[in-house]
Scaffold this motif. Structure first.
Motif, PDB file in Angstrom:
ATOM      1  N   GLY A   1      21.112  32.005  34.305  1.00 47.52           N
ATOM      2  CA  GLY A   1      21.417  30.993  34.001  1.00 47.52           C
ATOM      3  C   GLY A   1      21.547  30.785  32.405  1.00 47.52           C
ATOM      4  N   ALA A   2      21.906  29.596  31.678  1.00 54.83           N
ATOM      5  CA  ALA A   2      22.434  29.697  30.423  1.00 54.83           C
ATOM      6  C   ALA A   2      21.161  29.972  29.632  1.00 54.83           C
ATOM      7  CB  ALA A   2      22.908  28.316  29.950  1.00 54.83           C
ATOM      8  N   ALA A   3      19.874  29.397  30.189  1.00 58.98           N
ATOM      9  CA  ALA A   3      18.555  29.619  29.168  1.00 58.98           C
ATOM     10  C   ALA A   3      18.410  30.980  29.195  1.00 58.98           C
ATOM     11  CB  ALA A   3      17.557  28.675  29.877  1.00 58.98           C
ATOM     12  N   GLU A   4      18.867  31.980  30.058  1.00 60.66           N
ATOM     13  CA  GLU A   4      18.341  33.235  30.204  1.00 60.66           C
ATOM     14  C   GLU A   4      19.116  34.312  28.943  1.00 60.66           C
ATOM     15  OE1 GLU A   4      16.743  34.217  34.274  1.00 60.66           O
ATOM     16  OE2 GLU A   4      18.323  32.959  34.691  1.00 60.66           O
ATOM     17  N   LEU A   5      20.266  33.621  28.677  1.00 57.53           N
ATOM     18  CA  LEU A   5      21.140  34.608  27.698  1.00 57.53           C
ATOM     19  C   LEU A   5      20.427  35.210  26.541  1.00 57.53           C
ATOM     20  CD1 LEU A   5      24.367  32.743  27.892  1.00 57.53           C
ATOM     21  CD2 LEU A   5      23.482  34.155  29.356  1.00 57.53           C
ATOM     22  N   ARG A   6      20.628  36.598  26.304  1.00 60.96           N
ATOM     23  CA  ARG A   6      19.909  37.091  24.853  1.00 60.96           C
ATOM     24  C   ARG A   6      21.060  37.344  23.847  1.00 60.96           C
ATOM     25  NH1 ARG A   6      19.696  40.322  29.374  1.00 60.96           N
ATOM     26  NH2 ARG A   6      20.752  42.049  28.223  1.00 60.96           N
ATOM     27  N   PRO A   7      20.547  36.907  22.788  1.00 58.49           N
ATOM     28  CA  PRO A   7      21.447  37.418  21.630  1.00 58.49           C
ATOM     29  C   PRO A   7      21.907  38.757  21.354  1.00 58.49           C
ATOM     30  CG  PRO A   7      19.738  35.806  20.912  1.00 58.49           C
ATOM     31  CD  PRO A   7      19.529  36.399  22.277  1.00 58.49           C
ATOM     32  N   GLY A   8      23.092  38.927  21.311  1.00 59.15           N
ATOM     33  CA  GLY A   8      23.859  40.322  21.152  1.00 59.15           C
ATOM     34  C   GLY A   8      24.230  40.810  22.486  1.00 59.15           C
ATOM     35  N   ALA A   9      23.820  40.289  23.908  1.00 64.79           N
ATOM     36  CA  ALA A   9      24.288  40.942  25.003  1.00 64.79           C
ATOM     37  C   ALA A   9      25.609  40.195  25.662  1.00 64.79           C
ATOM     38  CB  ALA A   9      23.288  40.489  26.079  1.00 64.79           C
ATOM     39  N   ASP A  10      26.453  40.922  26.350  1.00 59.74           N
ATOM     40  CA  ASP A  10      27.534  40.471  26.793  1.00 59.74           C
ATOM     41  C   ASP A  10      27.513  40.044  28.415  1.00 59.74           C
ATOM     42  OD1 ASP A  10      29.092  41.189  24.542  1.00 59.74           O
ATOM     43  OD2 ASP A  10      29.113  43.296  24.981  1.00 59.74           O
ATOM     44  N   TYR A  11      28.288  39.048  28.626  1.00 56.77           N
ATOM     45  CA  TYR A  11      28.331  38.464  29.854  1.00 56.77           C
ATOM     46  C   TYR A  11      29.656  37.983  30.482  1.00 56.77           C
ATOM     47  CZ  TYR A  11      23.387  37.913  28.623  1.00 56.77           C
ATOM     48  OH  TYR A  11      22.059  38.006  28.043  1.00 56.77           O
ATOM     49  N   ALA A  12      29.756  38.050  31.672  1.00 55.34           N
ATOM     50  CA  ALA A  12      31.095  37.207  32.342  1.00 55.34           C
ATOM     51  C   ALA A  12      30.556  36.000  33.018  1.00 55.34           C
ATOM     52  CB  ALA A  12      31.543  38.107  33.473  1.00 55.34           C
ATOM     53  N   PRO A  13      31.099  34.923  32.612  1.00 56.73           N
ATOM     54  CA  PRO A  13      30.810  33.432  33.015  1.00 56.73           C
ATOM     55  C   PRO A  13      31.311  33.265  34.472  1.00 56.73           C
ATOM     56  CG  PRO A  13      31.759  33.345  30.976  1.00 56.73           C
ATOM     57  CD  PRO A  13      32.071  34.785  31.201  1.00 56.73           C
ATOM     58  N   VAL A  14      30.414  32.581  35.221  1.00 58.36           N
ATOM     59  CA  VAL A  14      30.591  32.084  36.499  1.00 58.36           C
ATOM     60  C   VAL A  14      30.702  30.514  36.378  1.00 58.36           C
ATOM     61  CG1 VAL A  14      29.974  32.011  38.952  1.00 58.36           C
ATOM     62  CG2 VAL A  14      29.711  33.964  37.545  1.00 58.36           C
ATOM     63  N   LEU A  15      31.583  29.933  36.679  1.00 60.04           N
ATOM     64  CA  LEU A  15      31.861  28.342  36.645  1.00 60.04           C
ATOM     65  C   LEU A  15      31.658  27.634  37.842  1.00 60.04           C
ATOM     66  CD1 LEU A  15      32.477  26.087  34.474  1.00 60.04           C
ATOM     67  CD2 LEU A  15      34.842  26.471  34.920  1.00 60.04           C
ATOM     68  N   THR A  16      30.809  26.537  37.784  1.00 56.61           N
ATOM     69  CA  THR A  16      30.804  25.562  38.931  1.00 56.61           C
ATOM     70  C   THR A  16      31.282  24.386  37.959  1.00 56.61           C
ATOM     71  OG1 THR A  16      29.566  26.679  40.293  1.00 56.61           O
ATOM     72  CG2 THR A  16      29.642  24.427  40.540  1.00 56.61           C
ATOM     73  N   THR A  17      32.143  23.678  38.531  1.00 55.43           N
ATOM     74  CA  THR A  17      32.579  22.138  38.080  1.00 55.43           C
ATOM     75  C   THR A  17      31.890  21.097  38.739  1.00 55.43           C
ATOM     76  OG1 THR A  17      34.504  21.989  38.639  1.00 55.43           O
ATOM     77  CG2 THR A  17      34.601  23.477  36.970  1.00 55.43           C
ATOM     78  N   GLY A  18      32.138  19.817  37.977  1.00 55.81           N
ATOM     79  CA  GLY A  18      31.712  18.709  38.535  1.00 55.81           C
ATOM     80  C   GLY A  18      33.038  18.182  39.685  1.00 55.81           C
ATOM     81  N   GLY A  19      33.923  18.760  39.345  1.00 56.41           N
ATOM     82  CA  GLY A  19      35.068  18.337  40.099  1.00 56.41           C
ATOM     83  C   GLY A  19      35.202  19.231  41.532  1.00 56.41           C
ATOM     84  N   GLY A  20      34.178  20.092  41.902  1.00 54.77           N
ATOM     85  CA  GLY A  20      34.346  20.736  43.163  1.00 54.77           C
ATOM     86  C   GLY A  20      34.583  22.356  43.041  1.00 54.77           C
ATOM     87  N   LEU A  21      35.079  22.896  41.820  1.00 57.90           N
ATOM     88  CA  LEU A  21      35.334  24.086  41.690  1.00 57.90           C
ATOM     89  C   LEU A  21      33.817  24.917  41.802  1.00 57.90           C
ATOM     90  CD1 LEU A  21      37.399  26.305  41.194  1.00 57.90           C
ATOM     91  CD2 LEU A  21      37.078  26.329  38.972  1.00 57.90           C
ATOM     92  N   TRP A  22      33.643  25.764  42.744  1.00 61.89           N
ATOM     93  CA  TRP A  22      32.436  26.259  43.156  1.00 61.89           C
ATOM     94  C   TRP A  22      32.272  27.812  42.736  1.00 61.89           C
ATOM     95  CZ3 TRP A  22      29.929  29.342  47.344  1.00 61.89           C
ATOM     96  CH2 TRP A  22      28.835  29.283  47.380  1.00 61.89           C
TER      97      TRP A  22
END
Length: 204
Positions: free
Chosen positions: A26-47
């Motif tokens: 989750g967003a609250a678990e990100l660590r400064p300096g680390a690299d991530y690939a985002p996974v997006l869920t939108t309010g419009g239904g893209l899951w």
């Protein structure tokens, strides 16, 4: 530095690129300096749409992470399941270079098929000893990456082999200029996947 995540607009998860097989964070678990690939869920239904971007957490604004775009996931080497992406390799190179008294003029990893493993292409003062020292430092940095370390433990990947390259930076720039890039737009990459480019850097 960076942009604050839009946590009030979308549900965001992040694949930790040092531990890609682990459940997304989750967003609250990100660590400064680390690299991530985002996974997006939108309010419009893209899951749970996995973006092919790589972002780095650069800090927080209050409790919300700030991230900066660093590249795309397509630039990745996977000889035996080690899954080395360009941002991860470049970060490992930067940390390894920081341990040296004199930084190299050029340093990049390139995959080698036989035997499976990586070449460290180096242009630096100090001769073979300096190149070997940098290769050991990069090996140590990548040893903290689970998939790479596991492949090395199983003997599927050979140790990083240092290769001294004369005028590597100049050759790298010229190779890209020959493909139509302006000199000012040529930026050295830490992971080289183009065999023709690797050949141009390593030829006598």
């Amino acid at each position: 530095d960076g942009a604050v995540l839009a946590v009030g607009s979308h549900y965001l998860e992040f694949i930790d690129l040092q531990h890609p097989a682990a459940p997304p964070l989750g967003a609250a678990e990100l660590r400064p300096g680390a690299d991530y690939a985002p996974v997006l869920t939108t309010g419009g239904g893209l899951w749970r749409y996995q973006l092919r971007d790589v972002v780095r957490c650069v800090g927080h604004w209050r409790a919300t992470p700030r991230v900066r775009f660093t590249g795309r996931l397509e630039l990745q080497s996977d000889l035996c399941g080690e899954k080395l992406g360009a941002p991860l390799v470049e970060a490992a190179l930067a940390r390894a270079v920081a341990t040296l008294a004199a930084p190299p003029r050029f340093a990049a990893l390139a995959p080698r098929q036989t035997p499976p493993g990586y070449l460290l292409l180096v242009e630096a003062d100090g001769g073979a000893a300096a190149a070997a020292q940098l290769a050991e430092a990069v090996e140590a940095e990548l040893g903290s990456v689970y998939h790479y370390a596991y492949c090395r433990k199983l003997g599927q990947l050979a140790p990083i082999e240092p290769v001294r390259c004369a005028e590597a930076l100049r050759r790298y720039q010229r190779a890209h200029e020959a493909r139509g890039l302006r000199a000012g737009d040529v930026k050295p990459a830490g992971l080289l996947l183009d065999p023709a480019l690797v050949a141009a850097l390593t030829e006598p």
